[in-house]
Design an enzyme around this catalytic site. Structure first.
Site, short mmCIF file in Angstrom:
data_model
loop_
_atom_site.label_atom_id
_atom_site.label_comp_id
_atom_site.label_asym_id
_atom_site.label_seq_id
_atom_site.Cartn_x
_atom_site.Cartn_y
_atom_site.Cartn_z
N ASP A 260 33.45 46.60 34.55
CA ASP A 260 34.18 47.76 35.31
C ASP A 260 35.16 47.42 36.05
OD1 ASP A 260 34.68 50.59 36.52
OD2 ASP A 260 32.83 50.98 35.36
N HIS A 283 37.90 46.27 34.50
CA HIS A 283 39.02 47.42 34.60
C HIS A 283 39.95 47.23 35.73
CE1 HIS A 283 35.94 49.87 32.53
NE2 HIS A 283 36.30 48.94 31.78
#
Length: 423
Positions: A260, A283
Site C-alpha cells: 500500500d 502505492h
C-alpha cells in the site's frame, strides 16, 4: 526528453481552461513561502548517549533490563508475552533503563499494550527478532487493530538492528482485497506509537505486518531514521509508515517496500518532513485519504525532500473523497526521482475505496499551495500529471518547477480539471 515542452504544454492547458490568471503579488508571496518553509530537525547528538557499549557497563549508570531474565525462551515457539510485560514494567519504572531484546534469538509475543508514562531516559534496544502469532482465528478480539502498541511515552528511544515481524501471510489471504468473498475486517498494525512525545526510532526493520506496518498516532516530536519497512507488493492495506493526528514528525533515510502507501499522512497532521526516502514496491507517498463519510480532514506543512520511487502504482498523491471538508495546504515535494512509476503526480478529489460506489457530492476537501519541484524520471502511464479537482472546490496555487517526466515512448500527457496554478 520533455523538459520545457512538457511544462509549457501543461501551463497552456491550464490557461486555455481559463483558471490561471496573471502572476500577481499573492502568487509571488505563496511561491516564496513554499520555496522557503521547512520543518526543523532535532539535534541527533543525544542519541549517542544510548550506544550499546555504554549501557552494558555498570559504570554507565544505565539499568539493564533483559527480557531473558524474566523467563523469555527466545525460541520462536514458546509464548514470551508475559516475560516482555514483566520486563517492561521493570524498565518503565526505573530512570535510565534499557529494555534489551537480545540478538540471535526469536521471541513470540502476542498482542500487547506497553503503557506509560515511564521514568526518564528509557531505551528500548531491539537486537533480536520479535514475531507475532500467525493464526488470525486465535487473535485476541480485544486487540483487533494492534499487535505491539506503545503509548503515553515521553523522551523514549527505540533502537537496534532487530526485526519486528507480523507473520501476516494468513491475514492477507483472508482480506476482502485479496478475495471479494472474504468479509472486510480490520487487522492489526505491527508497531504503534500512540499519544507520545519526544520519541526516536532508529535502525529497526518492520516486516510482514498483518495490516499497516508502523503507525504514529496522536503524537508530537517523533523522529524515525534508518528504518526499513518490508511487506510483499501484493499484501493488502500494509501501509509502510502511517501518520495520523500527529505533529513535528521527521522520517529520514528510510527504505519502504509494501503493498500500500509507503507513507500515508491523514487528518490532523502537520509539520511533517520526509527526507531521503526510498519507496518501492507500493502505492507511493500519499496525503490522504481524507473526507470519507463526509468527515473533515486537515493536513498542513508537509515537506518531501529527496526521494526515489521505483515501480510504484502512484508517485506523489493527494487523495480525498467527495463530500468531505477541511483542507490540504502548504505541501512541497522536491528532488524526487521516479523509475517506471504509474501516476507520478496525482491529485484526486474523487477518490473512492468503498465497497460500493461513491455518490457525487459538491463539498470537498480544499487543496491549495502545493509545490512540485525537481521531479524527474519515467512513467508507465500516459498521464504523467493528473489534477482531478472538484468543480465546486477547485485546487488552487499548484506550483510546478522543473518537472521532467517521460514515458517509454517519450509521449506523455497532463490531465487537469478545475486546477489553478503557475510554473
Amino acid at each position: 526528453m520533455m523538459d520545457k515542452l512538457f511544462i509549457l504544454s501543461l501551463i497552456g492547458i491550464l490557461m486555455v481552461s481559463g483558471v490561471v490568471a496573471k502572476m500577481v503579488y499573492t502568487d509571488l508571496d505563496i511561491l516564496e513561502k513554499l520555496e522557503n518553509f521547512d520543518i526543523p530537525e532535532d539535534d541527533d547528538d543525544d542519541t549517542k548517549l544510548f550506544d550499546l557499549p555504554s549501557f552494558t557497563s555498570r559504570s554507565s549508570g544505565k539499568n539493564l533490563v533483559n527480557v531473558d531474565t524474566f523467563g523469555a525462551a527466545g525460541d520462536g515457539v514458546s509464548d514470551d508475552t508475559q516475560a516482555f510485560v514483566s520486563a517492561w514494567n521493570k524498565a518503565c519504572g526505573m530512570p535510565k533503563s534499557v529494555l534489551l531484546v537480545p540478538q540471535g534469538r526469536t521471541y513470540l509475543v502476542n498482542a500487547t499494550k506497553f503503557n506509560g508514562p515511564c521514568e526518564t531516559k528509557l531505551v528500548i534496544q531491539i537486537d533480536g527478532k520479535i514475531v507475532a502469532p500467525d493464526e488470525p482465528s486465535n487473535w485476541d478480539p480485544k486487540f483487533q487493530r494492534i499487535w505491539l502498541e506503545f503509548s503515553k511515552l515521553k523522551g523514549v528511544v527505540f533502537q537496534g538492528n532487530g526485526v519486528i515481524d507480523g507473520s501476516g501471510s494468513k491475514w492477507w489471504a483472508a482480506s476482502c482485497k485479496k478475495n471479494k468473498s472474504n468479509p472486510c475486517k480490520s487487522a492489526p498494525t505491527a508497531l504503534t506509537i500512540e499519544s507520545s512525545s519526544g520519541v526516536k526510532v532508529t535502525g529497526l526493520t518492520i516486516q510482514n505486518s498483518q495490516q499497516m506496518n508502523f503507525i504514529i498516532a496522536r503524537s508530537n516530536s517523533v523522529r524515525v531514521s534508518n528504518v526499513m519497512v518490508s511487506s510483499p507488493g501484493d499484501s493488502p492495506n500494509t501501509d509502510g509508515i502511517h501518520i495520523t493526528g500527529s505533529t513535528n514528525v521527521v522520517l529520514q533515510d528510510c527504505k519502504i517496500g509494501t503493498g500500500d502507501d509507503c507513507v500515508s499522512i491523514v487528518n490532523a497532521s502537520s509539520n511533517i518532513k520526509m527526507k531521503k526516502i526510498y519507496c518501492g514496491p507500493g502505492h507511493g507517498i500519499s496525503i490522504g485519504s481524507l473526507g470519507n463519510n463526509n468527515s473533515t480532514g486537515i493536513v498542513t506543512n508537509v515537506v518531501l525532500d529527496t526521494a526515489f520511487l521505483k515501480e510504484t502504482t502512484n508517485g506523489l498523491r493527494i487523495k480525498t473523497y467527495q463530500g468531505g471538508s477541511g483542507y490540504v495546504q502548504d505541501v512541497r515535494f522536491t528532488n524526487v526521482q521516479m523509475q517506471d512509476v504509474s501516476n507520478p503526480i496525482l491529485i484526486d478529489q474523487f477518490y473512492c475505496d468503498n465497497p460500493t460506489s461513491c455518490q457525487n457530492q459538491t463539498s470537498a476537501v480544499k487543496i491549495s499551495q502545493i509545490m512540485y519541484r525537481n521531479i524527474t524520471g519515467t512513467t508507465k502511464s500516459e498521464k504523467a500529471i493528473k489534477f482531478a479537482c472538484s468543480d465546486s472546490v477547485p485546487c488552487s496555487h499548484i506550483v510546478l518547477n522543473n518537472v521532467n517526466l517521460e514515458g517509454r515512448d517519450g509521449q506523455v500527457e497532463a490531465y487537469c480539471n478545475s486546477a489553478e496554478g503557475f510554473g
